[in-house]
Design an enzyme around this catalytic site. Sequence first.
Site, PDB file in Angstrom:
ATOM      1  N   ARG A 166       0.869  -1.236  -0.099  1.00 46.67           N
ATOM      2  CA  ARG A 166      -0.087  -0.054   0.135  1.00 46.67           C
ATOM      3  C   ARG A 166       0.838   1.312   0.121  1.00 46.67           C
ATOM      4  O   ARG A 166       1.644   1.411   0.895  1.00 46.67           O
ATOM      5  CB  ARG A 166      -0.949   0.074   1.041  1.00 46.67           C
ATOM      6  CG  ARG A 166      -1.608   1.252   1.381  1.00 46.67           C
ATOM      7  CD  ARG A 166      -2.977   1.098   2.392  1.00 46.67           C
ATOM      8  NE  ARG A 166      -3.891   0.466   1.977  1.00 46.67           N
ATOM      9  CZ  ARG A 166      -5.045   0.489   2.275  1.00 46.67           C
ATOM     10  NH1 ARG A 166      -5.536   1.520   3.425  1.00 46.67           N
ATOM     11  NH2 ARG A 166      -6.114  -0.069   1.802  1.00 46.67           N
ATOM     12  N   HIS A 226      -7.270   0.805  -6.569  1.00 48.30           N
ATOM     13  CA  HIS A 226      -7.532  -0.154  -5.365  1.00 48.30           C
ATOM     14  C   HIS A 226      -8.043  -1.367  -5.957  1.00 48.30           C
ATOM     15  O   HIS A 226      -9.171  -1.809  -5.516  1.00 48.30           O
ATOM     16  CB  HIS A 226      -8.360   0.378  -4.434  1.00 48.30           C
ATOM     17  CG  HIS A 226      -8.445   0.122  -3.098  1.00 48.30           C
ATOM     18  ND1 HIS A 226      -7.573  -1.148  -2.675  1.00 48.30           N
ATOM     19  CD2 HIS A 226      -8.771   0.313  -2.054  1.00 48.30           C
ATOM     20  CE1 HIS A 226      -7.749  -1.475  -1.493  1.00 48.30           C
ATOM     21  NE2 HIS A 226      -8.636  -0.489  -0.935  1.00 48.30           N
ATOM     22  N   GLN A 253      -9.993  -4.108  -3.466  1.00 42.86           N
ATOM     23  CA  GLN A 253     -11.381  -3.393  -3.266  1.00 42.86           C
ATOM     24  C   GLN A 253     -12.451  -3.833  -4.066  1.00 42.86           C
ATOM     25  O   GLN A 253     -13.588  -4.382  -3.889  1.00 42.86           O
ATOM     26  CB  GLN A 253     -11.208  -2.157  -3.061  1.00 42.86           C
ATOM     27  CG  GLN A 253     -12.546  -1.417  -2.573  1.00 42.86           C
ATOM     28  CD  GLN A 253     -12.986  -1.770  -1.077  1.00 42.86           C
ATOM     29  OE1 GLN A 253     -12.212  -1.850  -0.220  1.00 42.86           O
ATOM     30  NE2 GLN A 253     -14.315  -2.388  -1.114  1.00 42.86           N
ATOM     31  N   ASP A 280     -17.187   6.994  -1.610  1.00 40.34           N
ATOM     32  CA  ASP A 280     -15.985   6.663  -0.948  1.00 40.34           C
ATOM     33  C   ASP A 280     -15.589   8.056  -0.113  1.00 40.34           C
ATOM     34  O   ASP A 280     -16.359   9.217  -0.531  1.00 40.34           O
ATOM     35  CB  ASP A 280     -14.737   6.347  -1.898  1.00 40.34           C
ATOM     36  CG  ASP A 280     -13.455   6.063  -1.165  1.00 40.34           C
ATOM     37  OD1 ASP A 280     -13.220   6.008  -0.090  1.00 40.34           O
ATOM     38  OD2 ASP A 280     -12.325   6.033  -1.980  1.00 40.34           O
ATOM     39  N   CYS A 294     -16.423   1.359   0.324  1.00 38.34           N
ATOM     40  CA  CYS A 294     -15.072   0.539   0.860  1.00 38.34           C
ATOM     41  C   CYS A 294     -14.982   0.805   2.033  1.00 38.34           C
ATOM     42  O   CYS A 294     -14.231   0.038   2.565  1.00 38.34           O
ATOM     43  CB  CYS A 294     -14.110   1.194  -0.187  1.00 38.34           C
ATOM     44  SG  CYS A 294     -13.537   2.835  -0.098  1.00 38.34           S
ATOM     45  N   ARG A 331     -13.740  -8.856   1.456  1.00 38.59           N
ATOM     46  CA  ARG A 331     -12.175  -8.414   1.188  1.00 38.59           C
ATOM     47  C   ARG A 331     -11.320  -9.706   1.532  1.00 38.59           C
ATOM     48  O   ARG A 331     -10.551 -10.030   0.878  1.00 38.59           O
ATOM     49  CB  ARG A 331     -11.765  -7.274   2.081  1.00 38.59           C
ATOM     50  CG  ARG A 331     -12.439  -5.918   1.781  1.00 38.59           C
ATOM     51  CD  ARG A 331     -12.157  -5.392   0.496  1.00 38.59           C
ATOM     52  NE  ARG A 331     -10.555  -5.362   0.188  1.00 38.59           N
ATOM     53  CZ  ARG A 331      -9.748  -4.291   0.700  1.00 38.59           C
ATOM     54  NH1 ARG A 331     -10.165  -3.358   1.369  1.00 38.59           N
ATOM     55  NH2 ARG A 331      -8.552  -4.238   0.275  1.00 38.59           N
TER      56      ARG A 331
HETATM   57  N1   CP Z   1     -11.355  -0.217   2.293  1.00 36.40           N
HETATM   58  C1   CP Z   1     -10.086  -0.398   2.806  1.00 36.40           C
HETATM   59  O1   CP Z   1      -8.904  -0.572   1.793  1.00 36.40           O
HETATM   60  O2   CP Z   1      -9.994   0.018   3.892  1.00 36.40           O
HETATM   61  P1   CP Z   1      -8.747   0.039   4.842  1.00 36.40           P
HETATM   62  O3   CP Z   1      -8.013   1.432   4.606  1.00 36.40           O
HETATM   63  O4   CP Z   1      -9.054  -0.261   6.313  1.00 36.40           O
HETATM   64  O5   CP Z   1      -7.793  -1.150   4.441  1.00 36.40           O
HETATM   65  N1  NVA Z   2      -9.656   6.621  -1.415  1.00 35.15           N
HETATM   66  C1  NVA Z   2      -9.411   6.313   0.081  1.00 35.15           C
HETATM   67  C2  NVA Z   2      -9.816   4.784  -0.144  1.00 35.15           C
HETATM   68  C3  NVA Z   2      -9.649   4.236   1.404  1.00 35.15           C
HETATM   69  C4  NVA Z   2      -9.753   2.683   1.521  1.00 35.15           C
HETATM   70  C5  NVA Z   2      -8.095   6.573   0.196  1.00 35.15           C
HETATM   71  O1  NVA Z   2      -7.211   6.207  -0.921  1.00 35.15           O
HETATM   72  O2  NVA Z   2      -7.648   7.029   1.301  1.00 35.15           O
END
Ligand code: CP
Ligand code: NVA
Length: 306
Positions: free
Chosen positions: A102, A129, A132, A223, A263, A291
């Site tokens: 990430r 993502h 997701q 989101d 999400c 997930r």
């Molecule tokens: N939806 C998602 O990726 O959540 P987190 O940021 O908690 O991993």
């Molecule tokens: N768009 C959001 C998704 C979090 C799961 C971010 O990148 O923070």
Amino acid sequence: MVNLKGRDLLSIADLNKEEIREILNLAASLKRGEKQYKCDKTLGLLFYKASTRTRVSFTVAMYQLGGNVIYLEPGTTQIGRGEPIEDTARVLSRYLDILAIRTFAQEDLQTFADYSDIPIINALTDLEHPCQILADFQTIEENFGKLEGITIAFLGDGNNVAHSLLLGGAIMGMNVRVATPPGYAPKAEIVEKARKLAANPEQIIITHSPEEAVDKAQVLYTDVWVSMGQEGEAAKKIPSFQPYQLNERLVSLADKEAIVLHCLPAYRGKEITAEVLEGRQSRVWDEAENRMHAQKALMACLLGLT
Ligand code: CP
Ligand code: NVA
């Protein structure tokens, strides 16, 4: 015959329709408890940003596959002291069997993939993502029995989640509508790619009208308005996003049986109201659970356990 062994998942568009279908079928079967694997593989989780769902669901999924997990972050490794990605990637791939990352820039994820000889998974970047979206598709199929022909409306920021929905939806034959305030549309190259991947480019609609997006849609999705790394833009962004809040008025314009996805994490009273998040049509907790099933299926495929 689909064979994903050794592959990376950097973008949802790294997978074709048949490959996504294979992962979703396996995810559903794992969720029903019909299949079990026993491996001795080690998953690395390298996270430059916070996470609850992705971190825990990947961890539990790997434990359930019989393997081990190592959580890594820049601050407690040499990465934070400037060791190059090229070196880190080569070293980590000597220890690990699979690595989910990430991070911020998609280019950094690409560099990890270029210098690793193990599968690299995008656990969220600023651009996409994909994990997701696999769980979202699993959730949509649980409710409608199919993806093809389903209309999904995404409201809010043209962000990483919107990008992966556009690409994945196009691949799976869905209609994807994205409504954002002016200045926050999804990236033009992603929209163009989604239109090329779609059987019919008209399946992809980018608009500033939330009403146009949700009209008779079967899936409503939102989101956060401020993604990780953009905290400094919050004050400027929030006022123009208000009309895109997923509330009961917008839900009432969608299909009567429409489901609501997010999400998570969600900010009640901002991108979604508490009533809608907790309401009859919300499937966000199933979506979060999925997930784990979807990523377990993904890892089983990339590790060649299937
Ligand atoms: N939806 C998602 O990726 O959540 P987190 O940021 O908690 O991993
Ligand atoms: N768009 C959001 C998704 C979090 C799961 C971010 O990148 O923070």
